[in-house]
Design a protein around this motif. Sequence first.
Motif, PDB file in Angstrom:
ATOM      1  N   MET A  44       0.917  -1.430  -0.094  1.00  0.00           N
ATOM      2  CA  MET A  44       0.212  -0.045   0.036  1.00  0.00           C
ATOM      3  C   MET A  44       1.002   1.154   0.007  1.00  0.00           C
ATOM      4  N   VAL A  45       2.177   1.087  -0.086  1.00  0.00           N
ATOM      5  CA  VAL A  45       2.924   2.295   0.141  1.00  0.00           C
ATOM      6  C   VAL A  45       2.623   3.285  -0.912  1.00  0.00           C
ATOM      7  N   PRO A  46       2.825   2.935  -2.390  1.00  0.00           N
ATOM      8  CA  PRO A  46       2.244   3.714  -3.534  1.00  0.00           C
ATOM      9  C   PRO A  46       0.883   4.606  -3.094  1.00  0.00           C
ATOM     10  N   ALA A  47      -0.062   3.959  -2.521  1.00  0.00           N
ATOM     11  CA  ALA A  47      -1.240   4.615  -2.206  1.00  0.00           C
ATOM     12  C   ALA A  47      -1.336   5.543  -1.168  1.00  0.00           C
ATOM     13  N   ILE A  48      -0.438   5.151   0.019  1.00  0.00           N
ATOM     14  CA  ILE A  48      -0.341   5.836   1.101  1.00  0.00           C
ATOM     15  C   ILE A  48       0.474   7.484   0.685  1.00  0.00           C
ATOM     16  N   ILE A  49       1.404   7.203  -0.180  1.00  0.00           N
ATOM     17  CA  ILE A  49       2.384   8.328  -0.851  1.00  0.00           C
ATOM     18  C   ILE A  49       1.423   9.180  -1.327  1.00  0.00           C
ATOM     19  N   THR A  50       0.481   8.534  -2.401  1.00  0.00           N
ATOM     20  CA  THR A  50      -0.408   9.458  -3.304  1.00  0.00           C
ATOM     21  C   THR A  50      -1.169  10.260  -2.469  1.00  0.00           C
ATOM     22  N   MET A  51      -1.986   9.592  -1.534  1.00  0.00           N
ATOM     23  CA  MET A  51      -3.007  10.200  -0.585  1.00  0.00           C
ATOM     24  C   MET A  51      -2.290  11.126   0.279  1.00  0.00           C
ATOM     25  N   SER A  52      -1.260  10.691   0.764  1.00  0.00           N
ATOM     26  CA  SER A  52      -0.371  11.851   1.546  1.00  0.00           C
ATOM     27  C   SER A  52      -0.214  13.364   0.890  1.00  0.00           C
ATOM     28  N   LEU A  53       0.176  13.063  -0.306  1.00  0.00           N
ATOM     29  CA  LEU A  53       0.418  14.360  -1.048  1.00  0.00           C
ATOM     30  C   LEU A  53      -0.880  15.247  -1.408  1.00  0.00           C
ATOM     31  N   LEU A  54      -1.927  14.205  -1.883  1.00  0.00           N
ATOM     32  CA  LEU A  54      -3.271  15.079  -2.113  1.00  0.00           C
ATOM     33  C   LEU A  54      -3.851  15.730  -0.833  1.00  0.00           C
ATOM     34  N   SER A  55      -3.646  15.101   0.188  1.00  0.00           N
ATOM     35  CA  SER A  55      -4.239  15.458   1.418  1.00  0.00           C
ATOM     36  C   SER A  55      -3.373  16.469   2.216  1.00  0.00           C
ATOM     37  N   LEU A  56      -2.122  16.606   1.771  1.00  0.00           N
ATOM     38  CA  LEU A  56      -1.151  17.645   2.127  1.00  0.00           C
ATOM     39  C   LEU A  56      -1.404  18.950   1.532  1.00  0.00           C
ATOM     40  N   ILE A  57      -1.534  18.786   0.107  1.00  0.00           N
ATOM     41  CA  ILE A  57      -1.983  19.917  -0.922  1.00  0.00           C
ATOM     42  C   ILE A  57      -3.271  20.397  -0.344  1.00  0.00           C
ATOM     43  N   ALA A  58      -4.390  19.741  -0.160  1.00  0.00           N
ATOM     44  CA  ALA A  58      -5.640  20.228  -0.058  1.00  0.00           C
ATOM     45  C   ALA A  58      -5.539  20.676   1.497  1.00  0.00           C
ATOM     46  N   THR A  59      -5.039  20.329   2.533  1.00  0.00           N
ATOM     47  CA  THR A  59      -4.803  20.842   3.868  1.00  0.00           C
ATOM     48  C   THR A  59      -4.131  22.034   3.984  1.00  0.00           C
ATOM     49  N   PHE A  60      -2.980  22.117   3.381  1.00  0.00           N
ATOM     50  CA  PHE A  60      -2.078  23.383   3.206  1.00  0.00           C
ATOM     51  C   PHE A  60      -2.834  24.607   2.611  1.00  0.00           C
ATOM     52  N   ASN A  61      -3.680  24.210   1.790  1.00  0.00           N
ATOM     53  CA  ASN A  61      -4.389  25.369   1.072  1.00  0.00           C
ATOM     54  C   ASN A  61      -5.871  25.487   1.425  1.00  0.00           C
ATOM     55  N   SER A  62      -6.474  24.786   2.576  1.00  0.00           N
ATOM     56  CA  SER A  62      -7.455  24.917   3.065  1.00  0.00           C
ATOM     57  C   SER A  62      -7.752  26.210   3.676  1.00  0.00           C
ATOM     58  N   PHE A  63      -9.121  26.559   3.125  1.00  0.00           N
ATOM     59  CA  PHE A  63      -9.471  28.155   3.398  1.00  0.00           C
ATOM     60  C   PHE A  63     -10.842  28.251   4.193  1.00  0.00           C
ATOM     61  N   ASP A  64     -11.678  27.357   3.802  1.00  0.00           N
ATOM     62  CA  ASP A  64     -13.277  27.280   4.178  1.00  0.00           C
ATOM     63  C   ASP A  64     -13.172  26.978   5.619  1.00  0.00           C
ATOM     64  N   ILE A  65     -12.641  26.037   6.221  1.00  0.00           N
ATOM     65  CA  ILE A  65     -12.636  25.439   7.667  1.00  0.00           C
ATOM     66  C   ILE A  65     -12.342  26.571   8.375  1.00  0.00           C
ATOM     67  N   ILE A  66     -11.164  27.110   8.511  1.00  0.00           N
ATOM     68  CA  ILE A  66     -10.718  28.004   9.044  1.00  0.00           C
ATOM     69  C   ILE A  66     -11.341  29.311   9.147  1.00  0.00           C
ATOM     70  N   TRP A  67     -11.950  29.813   8.052  1.00  0.00           N
ATOM     71  CA  TRP A  67     -12.434  31.103   7.769  1.00  0.00           C
ATOM     72  C   TRP A  67     -13.889  31.098   8.198  1.00  0.00           C
ATOM     73  N   ILE A  68     -14.467  30.040   8.159  1.00  0.00           N
ATOM     74  CA  ILE A  68     -15.930  30.071   8.682  1.00  0.00           C
ATOM     75  C   ILE A  68     -16.083  29.779  10.148  1.00  0.00           C
ATOM     76  N   LEU A  69     -15.008  28.913  10.637  1.00  0.00           N
ATOM     77  CA  LEU A  69     -14.867  28.957  12.051  1.00  0.00           C
ATOM     78  C   LEU A  69     -14.251  30.041  12.994  1.00  0.00           C
ATOM     79  N   THR A  70     -13.179  30.666  12.456  1.00  0.00           N
ATOM     80  CA  THR A  70     -12.717  31.631  13.106  1.00  0.00           C
ATOM     81  C   THR A  70     -12.099  32.659  12.519  1.00  0.00           C
ATOM     82  N   GLN A  71     -12.213  32.786  11.257  1.00  0.00           N
ATOM     83  CA  GLN A  71     -11.702  33.807  10.308  1.00  0.00           C
ATOM     84  C   GLN A  71     -10.174  34.300  10.560  1.00  0.00           C
ATOM     85  N   GLY A  72      -9.481  33.118  10.939  1.00  0.00           N
ATOM     86  CA  GLY A  72      -8.013  33.470  11.557  1.00  0.00           C
ATOM     87  C   GLY A  72      -7.842  33.582  12.972  1.00  0.00           C
TER      88      GLY A  72
END
Length: 295
Positions: free
Chosen positions: A210-238
């Motif tokens: 499962m290493v290839p799947a883990i690496i791929t999902m880690s990158l996709l999740s990392l990019i999505a989380t790094f650029n996440s805007f909605d969650i923080i803005w709606i909850l706290t606006q920073g």
Amino acid sequence: MTGTRSATIFALALLAPALIYILAIVAYPLVDTIILSFTNASLRQEYDFIGWANYQRIFSAGNFTEVILRTFIWTFFSVSIKMIIGMFGAVLLNAAIPGQTVFRILTMPPWIVPMAIGIFMWGWMYNGQFGMISGLLQNFGITNGPVAWLAYGNTAFWATIITDVWIGVPMVTIYFLAAMQSIPKDLHEAAWTDGAGRFYRFRRITLPLMVPAIITMSLLSLIATFNSFDIIWILTQGGPSGSTTTMIIDTYKTAMGSRKYGEGAARAVVISIFVTIFCIVYFRAVRKLQQGEAK
């Protein structure tokens, strides 16, 4: 010769829609943002090129370094927790247990529910006066009074992480589950015949494959989380006091809140550089993995 030229023209014709899309949606906005980052663009209709002044300004400010560090910490914990819970959930859903289909269906609501609705739901639960979490803690005698989770820096920071994990875990779980089910059952059956236990089979068979799947999902999740805007803005606006301000929130506040479009563009370029580095590391990891399998 004519046939080769015709094949080349045909291939370019097939690629043309994708190339036009990339140029219009990705390349042009990126180049325009880079050019804008070297200007003092604001609400004024005219602006001047000021060279590296925007980059010098944002890196000389101490708070931007804190924002970068906070973004990496927020991303690290969020992605790590999603990977761990997603793997654990996939193992359970892949096991032969009664009601397996029901459990698989129950993992989907956080992913199916519109993100804004899910975030507002968590905002309601975090409320100190009428929120469910604060109410339960008081009923069980854990706290003496209401707890406003989003009003304090430390609790707000972890509250946004928990919300992001809740939203992201279903996708990770389903992805890992699909990867597990693609592993040939003959390998597990052979290991089971030789007396290998469940944990040993997972560590020696399931996890390596499962290493290839883990690496791929880690990158996709990392990019999505790094650029996440909605969650923080709606909850706290920073907030509060910038305790949940990540790079994407800081960029939005600079460009749209303060109307400093040039400086905001420079911050966006810095984000793009980090994401590019993530992708380079990912492709190198995949390449080494493929080379190792080839040997």
